[in-house]
Design an enzyme around this catalytic site. Sequence first.
Site, PDB file in Angstrom:
ATOM      1  N   LYS A   1       0.839  -1.212   0.000  1.00 10.40           N
ATOM      2  CA  LYS A   1       0.000   0.000   0.000  1.00 10.40           C
ATOM      3  C   LYS A   1       0.864   1.248   0.000  1.00 10.40           C
ATOM      4  O   LYS A   1       0.533   2.258  -0.648  1.00 10.40           O
ATOM      5  CB  LYS A   1      -0.921   0.004   1.216  1.00 10.40           C
ATOM      6  CG  LYS A   1      -1.769   1.279   1.377  1.00 10.40           C
ATOM      7  CD  LYS A   1      -2.684   1.526   0.176  1.00 10.40           C
ATOM      8  CE  LYS A   1      -3.484   2.827   0.320  1.00 10.40           C
ATOM      9  NZ  LYS A   1      -4.481   2.783   1.387  1.00 10.40           N
TER      10      LYS A   1
ATOM     11  N   LYS B   1      -0.649  11.383   6.445  1.00  7.77           N
ATOM     12  CA  LYS B   1      -0.371  10.282   7.363  1.00  7.77           C
ATOM     13  C   LYS B   1       0.307   9.129   6.638  1.00  7.77           C
ATOM     14  O   LYS B   1       1.294   8.557   7.103  1.00  7.77           O
ATOM     15  CB  LYS B   1      -1.674   9.830   8.028  1.00  7.77           C
ATOM     16  CG  LYS B   1      -1.529   8.679   9.001  1.00  7.77           C
ATOM     17  CD  LYS B   1      -1.717   7.307   8.375  1.00  7.77           C
ATOM     18  CE  LYS B   1      -3.107   7.133   7.799  1.00  7.77           C
ATOM     19  NZ  LYS B   1      -3.318   5.739   7.286  1.00  7.77           N
TER      20      LYS B   1
END
Length: 295
Positions: free
Chosen positions: A171, A239
């Site tokens: 990811k 983030k």
Amino acid sequence: MERVGVVGLGIMGGGMAANLLRAGFEVTVWNRTPAKAAPLAEAGAEVAGSPAELAQRCGIVVVCVSDTPDVLEVVTGDRGILDGARPGQLVIDCSTIAPGTARHLAGELGGRGIGAVDAPVSGGSEGAANGTLSAMVGGSDEDVARARPVLDAFCASVTHVGPAGAGQATKLVNQILVVVTMLGVSEALVFAKAQGLDLDAVLAAVSGGAAGSWMLGNRGPQVIDRDWRPGFTIDLQQKDLRLVLEAADDVGAPVLGTALVHQLYRTLQRDGLGGEGNHALAKVIERLAGLEAGR
């Protein structure tokens, strides 16, 4: 079908839960802000009072929350999933967190006889709503096989990429490609505008060739339309980029473009734009050029 629990009903988790209901699963949901569970309750989902209560009711639990500390809280915290879980259950984490934490959680869950799969997803709010997300999955062959029918309910693509933590690492690869591509889209649209070109015609001309991409096709038109609604917010993107930079530092991998985008997004956050879509990166380039890449 096993009853499936969904912990976290934000932009992504809410769509996942809705698609599980449409696929015929019995679903129990929990969210820190209870109001977000109301539409799903109306659609037939049960609502639990805590992650522990949810785990008591469900054979499989899907987690989709914002950050590494949030995952740890809902899994291992007070009244967390582990407080209600039992051997033989499966936890599927669709959040994006640090790969090392995913490996740690898999070990802790496995020590209690609970399967663990890290399955972060990509595809934005559109993919969550339409059931067309892409999942990058880490875990054992057995656990991934058990997770697949659940993931298939909200994903168009499910790829087993390796053992625990490999899904999260993949990811982060995805996020590098997303933001660096968006930087290219932003520069290209501003350049086209400065050249006096018709932006819709430019998109039509380049989207079918080597320059085509998901970000260009889906976020390029939003930039032109001045539509900053988030499929994924700048704050959440930041983030993820922090996770990329930390993981890259651990292994000594250069991520020059990603680091640049991280700094550019900071300027937008400083101006209070962290809740806008990650395609608002274009605003930084527009400010440098002194023009807007809109119609």
